[in-house]
Design an enzyme around this catalytic site. Sequence first.
Site, PDB file in Angstrom:
ATOM      1  N   ASP A 150       0.829  -1.198   0.000  1.00 55.14           N
ATOM      2  CA  ASP A 150       0.000   0.000   0.000  1.00 55.14           C
ATOM      3  C   ASP A 150       0.868   1.254   0.000  1.00 55.14           C
ATOM      4  O   ASP A 150       2.001   1.225   0.508  1.00 55.14           O
ATOM      5  CB  ASP A 150      -0.904   0.025   1.235  1.00 55.14           C
ATOM      6  N   ARG A 199      -3.793  -4.636   7.745  1.00 60.36           N
ATOM      7  CA  ARG A 199      -4.825  -3.686   8.160  1.00 60.36           C
ATOM      8  C   ARG A 199      -5.997  -4.415   8.813  1.00 60.36           C
ATOM      9  O   ARG A 199      -6.542  -3.967   9.822  1.00 60.36           O
ATOM     10  CB  ARG A 199      -5.347  -2.903   6.944  1.00 60.36           C
ATOM     11  N   ASP A 252      -6.726   1.814   8.130  1.00 58.86           N
ATOM     12  CA  ASP A 252      -5.411   2.449   8.266  1.00 58.86           C
ATOM     13  C   ASP A 252      -5.607   3.955   8.167  1.00 58.86           C
ATOM     14  O   ASP A 252      -6.721   4.467   8.327  1.00 58.86           O
ATOM     15  CB  ASP A 252      -4.416   1.912   7.229  1.00 58.86           C
ATOM     16  N   TYR A 292       6.388  -8.522   8.479  1.00 59.46           N
ATOM     17  CA  TYR A 292       6.124  -7.090   8.587  1.00 59.46           C
ATOM     18  C   TYR A 292       6.394  -6.609  10.013  1.00 59.46           C
ATOM     19  O   TYR A 292       6.248  -7.373  10.973  1.00 59.46           O
ATOM     20  CB  TYR A 292       4.659  -6.776   8.275  1.00 59.46           C
TER      21      TYR A 292
END
Length: 239
Positions: free
Chosen positions: A52, A194, A94, A80
């Site tokens: 993203d 998310r 988000d 992540y």
Amino acid sequence: MKTLDDYKNGQVLLIDKPLNWTSFQVVNKLRWAIRQSFSIKKIKVGHAGTLDPLATGLLIICTGKMTKQINTYQGQEKEYTGTITLGSTTPSFDLETEIDKTYPTAHISKELIYSTTTRFIGAIDQMPPVFSALKKDGKRLYEFARAGEAVEIKPRQVKISEFEITSINTSTEPDSSHLELKFRVVCSKGTYIRSLAHDFGKALNSGAHLSELRRTRIGEFKVENALTPEEFMLNLPEK
């Protein structure tokens, strides 16, 4: 220094995607730079797994014949790190959209936070965010969302191998009831961090959204071995 034949025969480039860039912008920038450097009109360049715009970190870029391996790289395990903000939600899960609801956090202890992570380890059903690039009836989900149209989304099974909270801090936002959780997660292809943040907030009887995300690993490829787009371009031969 790589030659034109190297890029045509195929390279796997590790790029550290900057904040606010789309994955396609990175691909287009590198493709343009290679074309300019070698004075050619066309070369195949593609990425193996979208990040993203609000995320940073590892993006695998394939050139030439190595673009055939993109699906293989996309399917690999990913790692992540980032920040989950407890106490509020957003429609996109988000910071792409504004906070729409706030929630109490006074009941949330460190012990509850740590123990709740175990509920997300293993194979879990996850609802993709409505603000995502997944397609339904030929349209991206975010197109429905931005138009204010309701759309039915089905949950998908994903696998979370590791999920740990690395630190817990009071948010710097004016509302001191917000908590910021630094985390690390290792997961399968198709996992939305998310959605993980959003679901984690619900599991704590509160609300949450993802406020920071960085991809640190894809398979055996690590972000510490990646170049920024600018660094990559400096390594190309001058025209």
